[in-house]
Design a protein around this motif. Sequence first.
Motif, PDB file in Angstrom:
ATOM      1  N   LYS A 206       1.538   5.140   0.988  1.00 31.23           N
ATOM      2  CA  LYS A 206       2.013   3.810   1.373  1.00 31.23           C
ATOM      3  C   LYS A 206       1.790   3.505   2.842  1.00 31.23           C
ATOM      4  CE  LYS A 206       5.935   0.694   0.851  1.00 31.23           C
ATOM      5  NZ  LYS A 206       7.332   0.537   0.348  1.00 31.23           N
ATOM      6  N   HIS A 207       2.055   4.456   3.726  1.00 29.95           N
ATOM      7  CA  HIS A 207       1.981   4.192   5.168  1.00 29.95           C
ATOM      8  C   HIS A 207       0.819   4.931   5.838  1.00 29.95           C
ATOM      9  CE1 HIS A 207       5.793   2.140   4.841  1.00 29.95           C
ATOM     10  NE2 HIS A 207       6.346   3.212   4.302  1.00 29.95           N
TER      11      HIS A 207
ATOM     12  N   GLN B  91       1.730   7.039  -5.032  1.00 34.91           N
ATOM     13  CA  GLN B  91       1.658   5.745  -4.343  1.00 34.91           C
ATOM     14  C   GLN B  91       2.521   5.755  -3.087  1.00 34.91           C
ATOM     15  OE1 GLN B  91       2.871   3.221  -7.559  1.00 34.91           O
ATOM     16  NE2 GLN B  91       0.800   2.941  -8.329  1.00 34.91           N
ATOM     17  N   ALA B  92       3.700   6.357  -3.180  1.00 30.22           N
ATOM     18  CA  ALA B  92       4.589   6.436  -2.017  1.00 30.22           C
ATOM     19  C   ALA B  92       3.963   7.303  -0.916  1.00 30.22           C
ATOM     20  CB  ALA B  92       5.939   7.015  -2.438  1.00 30.22           C
ATOM     21  N   LYS B  93       3.248   8.349  -1.310  1.00 29.25           N
ATOM     22  CA  LYS B  93       2.603   9.233  -0.337  1.00 29.25           C
ATOM     23  C   LYS B  93       1.557   8.486   0.478  1.00 29.25           C
ATOM     24  CE  LYS B  93       1.451  13.389   1.289  1.00 29.25           C
ATOM     25  NZ  LYS B  93       2.365  14.241   2.091  1.00 29.25           N
TER      26      LYS B  93
ATOM     27  N   GLN C  97       4.156   6.846  -9.235  1.00 30.06           N
ATOM     28  CA  GLN C  97       4.956   6.298  -8.139  1.00 30.06           C
ATOM     29  C   GLN C  97       5.023   7.271  -6.957  1.00 30.06           C
ATOM     30  OE1 GLN C  97       8.879   5.153  -9.384  1.00 30.06           O
ATOM     31  NE2 GLN C  97       9.119   3.662  -7.732  1.00 30.06           N
ATOM     32  N   GLY C  98       5.074   8.572  -7.224  1.00 26.80           N
ATOM     33  CA  GLY C  98       5.138   9.555  -6.156  1.00 26.80           C
ATOM     34  C   GLY C  98       3.877   9.570  -5.309  1.00 26.80           C
TER      35      GLY C  98
END
Length: 566
Positions: free
Chosen positions: A372-373, A368-370, A365-366
Amino acid sequence: MNLNVIPTAPAENLRILVVEDDVFLCTFYKKFLEHNGATVVACFSLAEAELNFSEINAKFDAVLLDNQLGNTEGINLLPLLKLKLPLAAVIMVSANDNPEFFLAAFNAGIHDYMVKPVNQDLLWLKVTTAVNQQRLKALAEKQRAELAYWVEQEQEQQRLAKHLFDRMFQQLNQPHPAVHAWVKSHSLFSGDAVLRCQADDGSWYFMLADAMGHGLAPAISLMPMLKTFHSMAKKAIPLPNIVFELNDNLNRLLPDDRFIAAVLLRLDPRQQSLEIWNGGMPSVLLLDHDGAIVSVAPSTNMALGVLAKHQISVQVQRFSLDESNITYFMMFSDGLTETVFDDNGQLHVSDLVDLILWRSERPLQGIQAKFKHVPQQDDVSLCLVNCQYFQLELCATTCINKVQTGPFDVSFTLRGSSMLHTDLPKKATDFLKVQNFPIEFIQRVFTVVTEIYINALEHGVLGLDSKIKSGDDGFIRFYEEKEKRIRLLTEQEFIEFDMQWIAERELLQMRIADSGKGFAHCNDDIATNGNTFGRGLTFIETLTSNLEIIPPGNSLRLTMPLHKMN
């Protein structure tokens, strides 16, 4: 505008409707236009004009419309003209030179105008130019509609292809608590793929592939690998053989300018071993329980589909999970470390490890969040596997109860080509599944039967010497020699296999014999002479309670207890 270069419509193709209540002018327009090659229909009133273009087959390229038509105005005809003759060019003729009038006429749908008295050469130029513009407009509209149709067809095909691709990968990647995979595509289709398969011997095979390019083309390039990887892994085929077959398939099927970088792994919880083949991918990270890197498996090979079968190396890197203190392995594509973030920085390998949410249900999840944008620059894929989970899972399956099945005795005799087309290990283990034997025991039986059957075929019936495999091109020489001898098989050559269950002692006895010449043997020295004639007897002995080589060495008899030996 240079009027000399304006393209004009061919006169013989023009069909013109003239609406003019002045008989003299109407006759003049008709004769002039016909003189220039057009076909002309003359109307002296608004009502007569409506009858002409209201006919079902009415078709006009241009309408020469006078505005003063007795007690009405030609401008009133424009809405009906627009409805009935949407492709016709309308030229308004009027003695009224008021700009506001012509502005209203243009808003109502005319394409050009003439002020009386009419200059005949200018009239012809305006008629042909307006018709040509309308034809170009109609052609553009037709092409736009065709383009929209083909775009819709292409999008529909892509949606269908995407659905099929997703379903295929989902079927090959059912959720597993020890495997955490993430693929983020650059476009609708991904050229990255993460695959896994549990073999019938209980081992696990993994592959992370990165096809050249982006979109549908690299996704299609992955297709030849899916079935081959899954079918061979399911049968517990050695990792070098799978690599060799994948490379051979891609060489035959892909264009010369296409290749696929890939990592293939085989995890054997029973042997606590990990085999890795890395061709053109970032190093595989091997991590301990706390996520610290204890070792890496760098790329030591070219990507698949680059080298010919006699050039590719299929040697694997081997690791002991127990001795190396390995708990996890992590593999990823170069899109993960080559992505440029807002600060123009890229992630280092240590950054990836730091972003893992260790001992979380969603450890990726960490990362993927990195991402994301971040604007997508390449396909991105990552796979994190908890090796320890599979070892614990294996321990859990060994806690078995007494098998409630009576004694049985089954046998097979395979001759000639049937030895090649019959999956004997699967037949044997499928029979045990029907008898409700524990899965862990079935996996051990599969391993043993596979080993002794391959040995009986390759080293017994075909008479191949495993020493051929030594050397840089040994694998391909062994493969080619095997293919040559397979073509010479006759019905006189055979493999016999017997399997007997002794229920009261919970023992499975097996015997395999082949039509080969046999090999030198010593039953008292199997452990030290286990590689005699290429037969991995040392490995087989670890899974059996008794192993006997029957003279002249072309027959084996072995016993396997239901419960795993210490």
